[in-house]
Design an enzyme around this catalytic site. Sequence first.
Site, PDB file in Angstrom:
ATOM      1  N   ARG A  77       0.856  -1.176   0.000  1.00 37.87           N
ATOM      2  CA  ARG A  77       0.000   0.000   0.000  1.00 37.87           C
ATOM      3  C   ARG A  77       0.894   1.229   0.000  1.00 37.87           C
ATOM      4  O   ARG A  77       1.783   1.372   0.844  1.00 37.87           O
ATOM      5  CB  ARG A  77      -0.868  -0.009   1.262  1.00 37.87           C
ATOM      6  CG  ARG A  77      -1.992   0.983   1.233  1.00 37.87           C
ATOM      7  CD  ARG A  77      -3.143   0.469   0.384  1.00 37.87           C
ATOM      8  NE  ARG A  77      -4.275   1.369   0.446  1.00 37.87           N
ATOM      9  CZ  ARG A  77      -5.499   1.047   0.055  1.00 37.87           C
ATOM     10  NH1 ARG A  77      -5.725  -0.160  -0.416  1.00 37.87           N
ATOM     11  NH2 ARG A  77      -6.474   1.913   0.125  1.00 37.87           N
ATOM     12  N   ARG A  90      -0.610   5.331   4.902  1.00 36.37           N
ATOM     13  CA  ARG A  90      -1.819   6.128   5.128  1.00 36.37           C
ATOM     14  C   ARG A  90      -2.250   6.142   6.587  1.00 36.37           C
ATOM     15  O   ARG A  90      -3.006   6.998   7.008  1.00 36.37           O
ATOM     16  CB  ARG A  90      -2.957   5.576   4.267  1.00 36.37           C
ATOM     17  CG  ARG A  90      -2.693   5.676   2.775  1.00 36.37           C
ATOM     18  CD  ARG A  90      -3.868   5.134   1.979  1.00 36.37           C
ATOM     19  NE  ARG A  90      -3.608   5.204   0.564  1.00 36.37           N
ATOM     20  CZ  ARG A  90      -4.479   4.847  -0.375  1.00 36.37           C
ATOM     21  NH1 ARG A  90      -5.671   4.389  -0.008  1.00 36.37           N
ATOM     22  NH2 ARG A  90      -4.182   4.927  -1.644  1.00 36.37           N
ATOM     23  N   ARG A  93      -0.717  15.139   4.209  1.00 36.64           N
ATOM     24  CA  ARG A  93      -1.792  15.087   3.225  1.00 36.64           C
ATOM     25  C   ARG A  93      -2.867  16.155   3.467  1.00 36.64           C
ATOM     26  O   ARG A  93      -3.549  16.576   2.539  1.00 36.64           O
ATOM     27  CB  ARG A  93      -2.454  13.701   3.246  1.00 36.64           C
ATOM     28  CG  ARG A  93      -1.750  12.674   2.400  1.00 36.64           C
ATOM     29  CD  ARG A  93      -2.126  12.810   0.923  1.00 36.64           C
ATOM     30  NE  ARG A  93      -3.559  12.612   0.742  1.00 36.64           N
ATOM     31  CZ  ARG A  93      -4.418  13.569   0.462  1.00 36.64           C
ATOM     32  NH1 ARG A  93      -4.004  14.806   0.323  1.00 36.64           N
ATOM     33  NH2 ARG A  93      -5.694  13.298   0.306  1.00 36.64           N
ATOM     34  N   ASP A 117      -0.891   7.533  -7.750  1.00 35.92           N
ATOM     35  CA  ASP A 117      -2.196   6.876  -7.821  1.00 35.92           C
ATOM     36  C   ASP A 117      -2.387   6.323  -9.226  1.00 35.92           C
ATOM     37  O   ASP A 117      -1.894   6.912 -10.208  1.00 35.92           O
ATOM     38  CB  ASP A 117      -3.321   7.865  -7.498  1.00 35.92           C
ATOM     39  CG  ASP A 117      -4.636   7.147  -7.220  1.00 35.92           C
ATOM     40  OD1 ASP A 117      -4.836   6.699  -6.079  1.00 35.92           O
ATOM     41  OD2 ASP A 117      -5.451   7.011  -8.154  1.00 35.92           O
ATOM     42  N   TYR A 120     -12.960   2.145 -13.547  1.00 38.15           N
ATOM     43  CA  TYR A 120     -13.159   3.479 -12.985  1.00 38.15           C
ATOM     44  C   TYR A 120     -13.678   4.455 -14.037  1.00 38.15           C
ATOM     45  O   TYR A 120     -14.553   5.281 -13.771  1.00 38.15           O
ATOM     46  CB  TYR A 120     -11.853   4.009 -12.402  1.00 38.15           C
ATOM     47  CG  TYR A 120     -11.480   3.394 -11.075  1.00 38.15           C
ATOM     48  CD1 TYR A 120     -12.154   3.744  -9.915  1.00 38.15           C
ATOM     49  CD2 TYR A 120     -10.439   2.471 -10.984  1.00 38.15           C
ATOM     50  CE1 TYR A 120     -11.815   3.191  -8.686  1.00 38.15           C
ATOM     51  CE2 TYR A 120     -10.085   1.908  -9.767  1.00 38.15           C
ATOM     52  CZ  TYR A 120     -10.783   2.274  -8.626  1.00 38.15           C
ATOM     53  OH  TYR A 120     -10.433   1.715  -7.415  1.00 38.15           O
TER      54      TYR A 120
END
EC number: 4.1.1.37
Length: 299
Positions: free
Chosen positions: A37, A41, A50, A86, A164
């Site tokens: 990951r 995060r 962030r 991303d 997406y």
Amino acid sequence: MEANELGPQGFPELKNDTFLRAAWGEETDYTPVWCMRQAGRYLPEFRETRAAQDFFSTCRSPEVCCELTLQPLRRFPLDAAIIFSDILVVPQALGMEVTMVPGKGPSFPEPLREERDLERLRDPATVASELDYVFQAITLTRQQLAGRVPLIGFAGAPWTLMTYMVEGGGSNTMAQAKRWLYQRPQASHQLLRLLTDALVPYLVGQVAAGAQALQLFESHAGHLGPQLFSKFALPYIRDVAKRVKAGLQEAGLAPVPMIIFAKDGHFALEELAQAGYEVVGLDWTVAPEKARRRLDSWC
């Protein structure tokens, strides 16, 4: 830094190559560990960094991407780093608007709904230049790593990106994207080919910028059964690997190990093992020892 401490590309010499040796199938003294990951995060320093700007503005800042990539390494003795970015920067570079909605995730205000909507997409040959900020982030991070561990670049696989772009965001069923596969198979292949054409120079560019391994995320493999996966996902997964390897050779770049991670794609492990990648990633639903037994006769 002394000149003899620099590698052939002018980057610091790598001090811990355990991850890369394992990826190439070599024996290592221990099993390397890294956070798949991106960044961390869960870390308070990540959340603080962030909070200063919106998600995709963060992605477009090489300095912030570098900082977020390095944060987990300051806390844990990891054996590799993965660049903060991303997978949806590719649809953005193709001309689609993408926003990150707090509490919801990515959102496409104008998703692809009809075949004619493909005409809105930019030439895939322009994508790499549009994503120069990713290359800058990779180069800066590789320098800042100072050879501590290798740096991994990544991208989303064509089918996952398509979901997406057609769904307009995340989905539990992928009903719109799967409807395209059944009702618009030719347009689906057109879109998947376009995405492959965009991904190849993007991934080659990441290596040119300093990435020492590449991972392709087929995050939505589990929404396809074996037949649809073999028809609409696997051919493009194979094509990406084949063309990236050829592109690296053509550019005079050394080969790097490539990882394919198809989430919930346990039904296709054998096919993925023969898709041209050095590493097949497993998700939490697959027991590693059982996967190894299944693939021993294939590898």
